[in-house]
Scaffold this motif. Sequence first.
Motif, PDB file in Angstrom:
ATOM      1  N   LEU A  23     -28.396  87.489 -23.817  1.00  0.00           N
ATOM      2  CA  LEU A  23     -29.212  86.791 -24.817  1.00  0.00           C
ATOM      3  C   LEU A  23     -28.435  85.662 -25.490  1.00  0.00           C
ATOM      4  CD1 LEU A  23     -31.207  89.512 -26.748  1.00  0.00           C
ATOM      5  CD2 LEU A  23     -32.070  87.773 -25.217  1.00  0.00           C
ATOM      6  N   ALA A  27     -31.583  83.292 -30.164  1.00  0.00           N
ATOM      7  CA  ALA A  27     -32.825  83.979 -29.804  1.00  0.00           C
ATOM      8  C   ALA A  27     -33.364  84.821 -30.958  1.00  0.00           C
ATOM      9  CB  ALA A  27     -32.625  84.839 -28.571  1.00  0.00           C
ATOM     10  N   LYS A  28     -33.822  84.142 -31.979  1.00  0.00           N
ATOM     11  CA  LYS A  28     -34.429  84.823 -33.122  1.00  0.00           C
ATOM     12  C   LYS A  28     -35.700  84.081 -33.478  1.00  0.00           C
ATOM     13  CE  LYS A  28     -30.105  86.488 -35.158  1.00  0.00           C
ATOM     14  NZ  LYS A  28     -29.318  86.313 -33.943  1.00  0.00           N
ATOM     15  N   LEU A  30     -36.419  87.784 -32.136  1.00  0.00           N
ATOM     16  CA  LEU A  30     -36.471  88.454 -30.844  1.00  0.00           C
ATOM     17  C   LEU A  30     -37.454  89.618 -30.932  1.00  0.00           C
ATOM     18  CD1 LEU A  30     -35.223  88.704 -27.985  1.00  0.00           C
ATOM     19  CD2 LEU A  30     -33.633  90.346 -28.967  1.00  0.00           C
ATOM     20  N   GLY A  75     -35.054  84.605 -23.879  1.00  0.00           N
ATOM     21  CA  GLY A  75     -33.814  84.592 -24.648  1.00  0.00           C
ATOM     22  C   GLY A  75     -32.561  84.442 -23.811  1.00  0.00           C
ATOM     23  N   ASN A  76     -32.684  84.580 -22.479  1.00  0.00           N
ATOM     24  CA  ASN A  76     -31.474  84.533 -21.650  1.00  0.00           C
ATOM     25  C   ASN A  76     -31.383  83.240 -20.839  1.00  0.00           C
ATOM     26  OD1 ASN A  76     -33.576  85.122 -19.926  1.00  0.00           O
ATOM     27  ND2 ASN A  76     -32.489  86.678 -18.775  1.00  0.00           N
ATOM     28  N   TYR A  99     -39.068  85.187 -29.089  1.00  0.00           N
ATOM     29  CA  TYR A  99     -38.204  85.286 -27.916  1.00  0.00           C
ATOM     30  C   TYR A  99     -38.404  86.635 -27.251  1.00  0.00           C
ATOM     31  CZ  TYR A  99     -35.537  81.174 -29.343  1.00  0.00           C
ATOM     32  OH  TYR A  99     -35.165  79.901 -29.662  1.00  0.00           O
TER      33      TYR A  99
END
Length: 157
Positions: A23, A27-28, A30, A75-76, A99
């Motif tokens: 991640l 990524a917020k 999430l 997110g990745n 995300y």
Amino acid sequence: MGSDSEGEKSVQREKERKKILALAPIAKPLAGKKLSKRTLKLVKKAAEHKCIKRGVKEVVKSIRRGQKGVCVIAGNISPIDVITHVPILCEEAEIPYVYVPSKEDLATAGATKRPTCCVLVMTKPSKGELAQEVQEKLKSEFDQVASDITELTTSLF
């Protein structure tokens, strides 16, 4: 036989751990397990009815043209610079975004074979119309996910 299922469980846990490690730090908000599942289900349904925009270019274009919806971002993504401007656009256009841990899962839900960075789920298809009941079902699921995302976002800030 018992050890076999234990082994499978640890493999599954290891996959989850790898997803979390992959991640991006930005990524917020999430989505948790439950919200991820519900969001991907919504993406899948929207993809069936062609109420979806896939990929950074299409999503950005749609947002700039004033289309509303829910933005789902993987997110990745690496390099992260590819999608860093998307949340800002969403905030300016007052579009809820969330995300999900994996771009592969997002692609599977979005009915594409290639991993997808982000999708914009809309309540209406870009071309044509939906049947009334289909439209209402999609709308209710959409509203549910949108309100969950809004809740998640307000708990963050």
